[in-house]
Design a protein around this motif. Structure first.
Motif, PDB file in Angstrom:
ATOM      1  N   ILE A   1       0.836  -1.202   0.000  1.00  9.70           N
ATOM      2  CA  ILE A   1       0.000   0.000   0.000  1.00  9.70           C
ATOM      3  C   ILE A   1       0.872   1.253   0.000  1.00  9.70           C
ATOM      4  CG2 ILE A   1      -1.627   1.335   1.407  1.00  9.70           C
ATOM      5  CD1 ILE A   1      -2.881  -1.335   2.210  1.00  9.70           C
ATOM      6  N   GLN A   2       1.989   1.230   0.749  1.00 11.79           N
ATOM      7  CA  GLN A   2       2.868   2.393   0.778  1.00 11.79           C
ATOM      8  C   GLN A   2       3.563   2.603  -0.565  1.00 11.79           C
ATOM      9  OE1 GLN A   2       5.398   1.700   4.128  1.00 11.79           O
ATOM     10  NE2 GLN A   2       3.937   2.583   5.581  1.00 11.79           N
ATOM     11  N   ALA A   3       3.674   1.566  -1.335  1.00  8.70           N
ATOM     12  CA  ALA A   3       4.330   1.695  -2.636  1.00  8.70           C
ATOM     13  C   ALA A   3       3.406   2.265  -3.699  1.00  8.70           C
ATOM     14  CB  ALA A   3       4.852   0.334  -3.083  1.00  8.70           C
ATOM     15  N   LEU A   4       2.115   2.381  -3.421  1.00  8.96           N
ATOM     16  CA  LEU A   4       1.178   2.948  -4.395  1.00  8.96           C
ATOM     17  C   LEU A   4       1.494   4.419  -4.620  1.00  8.96           C
ATOM     18  CD1 LEU A   4      -2.114   1.206  -3.240  1.00  8.96           C
ATOM     19  CD2 LEU A   4      -0.703   0.639  -5.210  1.00  8.96           C
ATOM     20  N   PRO A   5       1.244   4.929  -5.835  1.00 14.55           N
ATOM     21  CA  PRO A   5       1.730   6.266  -6.190  1.00 14.55           C
ATOM     22  C   PRO A   5       1.072   7.437  -5.468  1.00 14.55           C
ATOM     23  CG  PRO A   5       0.418   5.368  -7.977  1.00 14.55           C
ATOM     24  CD  PRO A   5       0.582   4.275  -6.966  1.00 14.55           C
ATOM     25  N   ASP A   6      -0.237   7.402  -5.222  1.00 15.11           N
ATOM     26  CA  ASP A   6      -0.874   8.566  -4.591  1.00 15.11           C
ATOM     27  C   ASP A   6      -1.901   8.123  -3.554  1.00 15.11           C
ATOM     28  OD1 ASP A   6      -2.733   7.545  -6.313  1.00 15.11           O
ATOM     29  OD2 ASP A   6      -3.353   9.473  -7.150  1.00 15.11           O
ATOM     30  N   ALA A   7      -2.415   9.089  -2.810  1.00 13.54           N
ATOM     31  CA  ALA A   7      -3.331   8.799  -1.703  1.00 13.54           C
ATOM     32  C   ALA A   7      -4.656   8.243  -2.209  1.00 13.54           C
ATOM     33  CB  ALA A   7      -3.573  10.059  -0.883  1.00 13.54           C
ATOM     34  N   HIS A   8      -5.128   8.726  -3.364  1.00 11.81           N
ATOM     35  CA  HIS A   8      -6.406   8.233  -3.893  1.00 11.81           C
ATOM     36  C   HIS A   8      -6.316   6.747  -4.220  1.00 11.81           C
ATOM     37  CE1 HIS A   8     -10.256   8.224  -5.844  1.00 11.81           C
ATOM     38  NE2 HIS A   8      -9.705   7.718  -6.944  1.00 11.81           N
ATOM     39  N   THR A   9      -5.216   6.344  -4.776  1.00 13.58           N
ATOM     40  CA  THR A   9      -5.020   4.921  -5.094  1.00 13.58           C
ATOM     41  C   THR A   9      -4.934   4.100  -3.817  1.00 13.58           C
ATOM     42  OG1 THR A   9      -3.733   5.670  -6.998  1.00 13.58           O
ATOM     43  CG2 THR A   9      -3.647   3.347  -6.473  1.00 13.58           C
TER      44      THR A   9
END
Length: 191
Positions: free
Chosen positions: A52-60
């Motif tokens: 989850i921390q590797a996802l690009p932005d907060a919305h994702t």
């Protein structure tokens, strides 16, 4: 963050090179086994939080289905820790209260035992004669009104005026309690 990552990766490659050169002797097989185990561990899938921390932005991150589950687990863990510590504190205070009550009871028992021993050794004093007190009749309203009227007449005579008592009513209950009157007196007292 990219600068810190590049610095760390450069430091790790320098350390790896130095380690391979230092352990080229009899420990070479052990070092190779260790590195192969570490590489095999890095091939495994990352944990939910790492993913989850590797996802690009907060919305994702918010739309990821695992996000709310991990948030719930973290929240639940925090609440359980707080209440567990609270239960421990309650137990400790209860235990301390019980201990101190027992200590007080033992002190009182010792004091009573000492007092009882002193009473057994001391002679009993002779009883004093009791005088009979006859209570006076307080409900004599006519006598009270006469005394109050006489006091008012004496005061009026000194001033040269005449006062008349028109009505006398017994006041059964106070409109305010003594505590209320004390509070009013305290709060309205001049500076």
């Amino acid at each position: 963050m990219n600068i810190a990552y590049s610095i760390l990766s450069a430091a790790a490659s320098v350390e790896a090179t130095a380690t391979e050169e230092a352990y080229s002797g009899p420990w070479k097989n052990v070092i190779e086994a260790f590195h192969s185990t570490a590489e095999a561990g890095s091939d495994q899938t990352a944990g939910v939080v790492d993913r989850i921390q590797a996802l690009p932005d907060a919305h994702t991150q918010l739309t990821d289905p695992d996000y709310w589950g991990s948030v719930g687990i973290i929240t639940l863990t925090g609440i359980l820790v707080v209440f567990f510590i609270l239960a421990i504190l309650i137990f400790l205070f209860w235990l301390m209260g019980t201990i101190f009550k027992n200590i007080d009871k033992s002190k009182k028992a010792k004091a009573e035992a000492a007092k009882a021993a002193a009473v057994k050794t001391a002679p009993a004093p002779a009883p004093a004669p009791v005088e009979q007190v006859v209570p006076e009749a307080v409900d004599d309203d006519d006598e009270i009104m006469a005394v109050i009227s006489a006091a008012i007449a004496a005061y009026a005579e000194d001033e040269g005026t005449a006062y008349t008592i028109r009505d006398v009513k017994r006041r059964d209950n106070r409109s305010r309690s003594a505590w209320s009157l004390a509070g009013i007196g305290e709060n309205t007292r001049p500076f």
